[in-house]
Design a protein around this motif. Structure first.
Motif, PDB file in Angstrom:
ATOM      1  N   PRO A  84      63.459  16.353   5.332  1.00  0.00           N
ATOM      2  CA  PRO A  84      62.155  15.686   5.277  1.00  0.00           C
ATOM      3  C   PRO A  84      62.055  14.488   6.200  1.00  0.00           C
ATOM      4  O   PRO A  84      60.965  14.137   6.658  1.00  0.00           O
ATOM      5  CB  PRO A  84      62.038  15.270   3.813  1.00  0.00           C
ATOM      6  CG  PRO A  84      63.452  15.154   3.337  1.00  0.00           C
ATOM      7  CD  PRO A  84      64.206  16.222   4.071  1.00  0.00           C
ATOM      8  N   ALA A  85      63.191  13.847   6.483  1.00  0.00           N
ATOM      9  CA  ALA A  85      63.159  12.630   7.286  1.00  0.00           C
ATOM     10  C   ALA A  85      62.516  12.863   8.643  1.00  0.00           C
ATOM     11  O   ALA A  85      61.653  12.094   9.088  1.00  0.00           O
ATOM     12  CB  ALA A  85      64.584  12.099   7.455  1.00  0.00           C
ATOM     13  N   ALA A  86      62.923  13.938   9.328  1.00  0.00           N
ATOM     14  CA  ALA A  86      62.446  14.178  10.689  1.00  0.00           C
ATOM     15  C   ALA A  86      60.948  14.399  10.750  1.00  0.00           C
ATOM     16  O   ALA A  86      60.289  13.993  11.720  1.00  0.00           O
ATOM     17  CB  ALA A  86      63.178  15.377  11.298  1.00  0.00           C
ATOM     18  N   VAL A  87      60.366  15.044   9.738  1.00  0.00           N
ATOM     19  CA  VAL A  87      58.942  15.377   9.803  1.00  0.00           C
ATOM     20  C   VAL A  87      58.057  14.318   9.156  1.00  0.00           C
ATOM     21  O   VAL A  87      56.852  14.272   9.414  1.00  0.00           O
ATOM     22  CB  VAL A  87      58.658  16.754   9.158  1.00  0.00           C
ATOM     23  CG1 VAL A  87      59.294  17.861   9.981  1.00  0.00           C
ATOM     24  CG2 VAL A  87      59.137  16.823   7.721  1.00  0.00           C
ATOM     25  N   VAL A  88      58.642  13.455   8.321  1.00  0.00           N
ATOM     26  CA  VAL A  88      57.827  12.482   7.591  1.00  0.00           C
ATOM     27  C   VAL A  88      57.914  11.082   8.179  1.00  0.00           C
ATOM     28  O   VAL A  88      56.887  10.422   8.386  1.00  0.00           O
ATOM     29  CB  VAL A  88      58.229  12.448   6.100  1.00  0.00           C
ATOM     30  CG1 VAL A  88      57.554  11.284   5.373  1.00  0.00           C
ATOM     31  CG2 VAL A  88      57.865  13.767   5.430  1.00  0.00           C
ATOM     32  N   VAL A  89      59.121  10.590   8.457  1.00  0.00           N
ATOM     33  CA  VAL A  89      59.280   9.187   8.845  1.00  0.00           C
ATOM     34  C   VAL A  89      58.599   8.856  10.172  1.00  0.00           C
ATOM     35  O   VAL A  89      57.850   7.866  10.244  1.00  0.00           O
ATOM     36  CB  VAL A  89      60.774   8.797   8.857  1.00  0.00           C
ATOM     37  CG1 VAL A  89      60.960   7.401   9.456  1.00  0.00           C
ATOM     38  CG2 VAL A  89      61.338   8.836   7.438  1.00  0.00           C
ATOM     39  N   PRO A  90      58.816   9.622  11.255  1.00  0.00           N
ATOM     40  CA  PRO A  90      58.095   9.285  12.484  1.00  0.00           C
ATOM     41  C   PRO A  90      56.576   9.322  12.310  1.00  0.00           C
ATOM     42  O   PRO A  90      55.863   8.451  12.823  1.00  0.00           O
ATOM     43  CB  PRO A  90      58.567  10.364  13.470  1.00  0.00           C
ATOM     44  CG  PRO A  90      59.920  10.746  12.970  1.00  0.00           C
ATOM     45  CD  PRO A  90      59.779  10.721  11.476  1.00  0.00           C
ATOM     46  N   ALA A  91      56.086  10.308  11.580  1.00  0.00           N
ATOM     47  CA  ALA A  91      54.640  10.385  11.334  1.00  0.00           C
ATOM     48  C   ALA A  91      54.152   9.145  10.601  1.00  0.00           C
ATOM     49  O   ALA A  91      53.134   8.541  10.968  1.00  0.00           O
ATOM     50  CB  ALA A  91      54.321  11.638  10.521  1.00  0.00           C
TER      51      ALA A  91
END
Length: 422
Positions: A84-91
């Motif tokens: 989830p980190a890759a798709v949520v945090v930058p967004a």
């Protein structure tokens, strides 16, 4: 209530349900992910995508989300089989900068985004999707990014459900086979960018079918979504930080080898759950670092090096001649431990005999969590200790009046050569 409606409700609930400790953990996830983004900008295969994309919000989300996963170092929820980190945090960070939102709103967005993408992965069987050629992160990543963006845009629950429906309308994401390359790692970026766009479209009035997961997705994935379990806590609390920069099934392999006597090893047999065999390999010669990160032989080499957390072992995509032969085999008995336990059994052969060890919970799993100090040390290593002040501000994310400064600092650290962020 449809599955998408329930995911929207759970995403809206997550910030309210999170304890102060969970909110602090969310800030640590932001820190860990942005360390991966900074390191990912220097990855050998980061160059072409980074030079291609521009400076729009969509392009920046796509680039950062891609970089966050390049070293396979970003946080994972084993049961849902999603990162989830890759798709949520930058967004969350980039939309917050664009909208001028405070740090507390970023924390809310991360909690909501993790909740949605993890819950979607759990409903459809998590790692079981690998066997049919689907990558859960690419499949459900748009839903997580849409949920995070909906929080930052202050959408009500009805509009949030629409955002998730718009995001779900384009779900896809085949698990790469044989060669990963840039294509595989662009999938989280595309998922995140699509999710952000879906939330903005929902704010403008766009809608989608709330039954997309209950009927079309169930048919395409050949499995209906599981019934909704009672909501308790937040899913972010069960997401593990990774101690090693490689595919998650290989973490238990490294842990097993570190506990065995590997001196004079002539052969290493790596047994993994058969359900996780579709994206790992035992090749000694690979096309590039993407395949090395999924290589059992490279995991063995990393463990024998004494520094398995070093990204260069996998980025070089070369194995020294003195690394023993490695065989990769499926072990259906380990499948009974899925989805929560990604176990491995490793057997080391030496001239004097054989020694075997099974690891059920690898370091970084909820049962053996990576310590806060270890996560901070990982961040310092990934950023070459160049962002110490940023680290301290990120840990106080809930108290920041404006999260934009954090994003701007990371942008300066990750800009492609020849182009500087303003």
């Amino acid at each position: 209530m449809s599955t998408l409606d329930d995911l929207a409700a759970r995403a809206a609930r997550a910030p309210r349900a999170a304890t102060p400790d969970a909110r602090g953990l969310a800030a640590l996830h932001v820190l860990d992910t942005l360390g991966c983004v900074v390191s990912g900008a220097t990855h050998p295969i980061a160059g072409p995508p980074a030079r291609y994309f521009g400076d729009s919000l969509r392009d920046r989300v796509l680039r950062w989300s891609t970089q966050a996963h390049l070293d396979e170092f970003d946080a994972l929820h084993a049961g849902a089989a999603v990162v989830p980190a890759a798709v949520v945090v930058p967004a969350a960070l980039l939309v917050a900068q664009y909208e001028g939102r405070p740090g507390a709103a970023v924390v809310d967005a991360v909690l909501a985004g993790y909740e949605a993408v993890v819950e979607a992965g759990l409903r459809f069987g998590g790692a079981a999707l690998y066997a049919s050629g689907w990558w859960p992160t690419a499949l459900f990543g748009p839903i997580g990014a849409a949920a995070a963006t909906a929080v930052l845009l202050e959408l009500d629950e009805e509009r949030t459900a629409s955002a998730l429906a718009v995001a779900a309308a384009g779900l896809g994401g085949l698990l790469s086979s044989g060669r990963f390359g840039e294509a595989h790692y662009l999938l989280p970026g595309r998922a995140a960018a699509d999710g952000v766009e879906a939330a903005y479209l929902a704010r403008a009035g766009a809608t989608g079918s709330p039954a997309l997961l209950d009927r079309p997705a169930a048919l395409a994935l050949a499995r209906p979504p599981a019934p909704a379990p009672p909501a308790a806590g937040v899913h972010l609390e069960q997401c593990g930080f990774k101690p090693y920069p490689c595919a998650r099934p290989l973490h238990a392999v490294i842990d097993a080898l570190r506990a065995l006597d590997t001196r004079n090893a002539t052969h290493v047999e790596v047994a993994l759950p058969s359900g996780l065999m579709s994206f790992v390999n035992a090749d000694r010669e690979v096309p590039g670092p993407a395949e090395a990160s999924a290589g059992a032989a490279f995991a063995v080499a990393a463990a024998l090096s004494g520094t398995p957390e070093d990204v260069s072992t996998f980025r070089r995509a070369r194995i020294a001649d003195d690394v023993p032969a490695v065989t990769l085999v499926p072990d259906p008995a380990l499948d009974t431990l899925l989805p929560d336990h990604w176990a491995a059994r490793v057997t080391v052969e030496t001239p004097s005999g054989r020694a075997s060890r099974r690891v059920v919970d690898a370091l970084g799993s909820p049962a053996r969590p990576l310590s806060r100090e270890a996560v901070l040390s990982k961040f310092d290593t990934l950023t070459a200790c160049a962002l110490t002040d940023w680290r301290d501000r990120c840990l106080a994310l809930d108290d920041l009046a404006d999260a934009a400064a954090l994003t701007q600092d990371i942008a300066r650290a990750t800009e492609p050569r020849g182009r500087q962020s303003t």
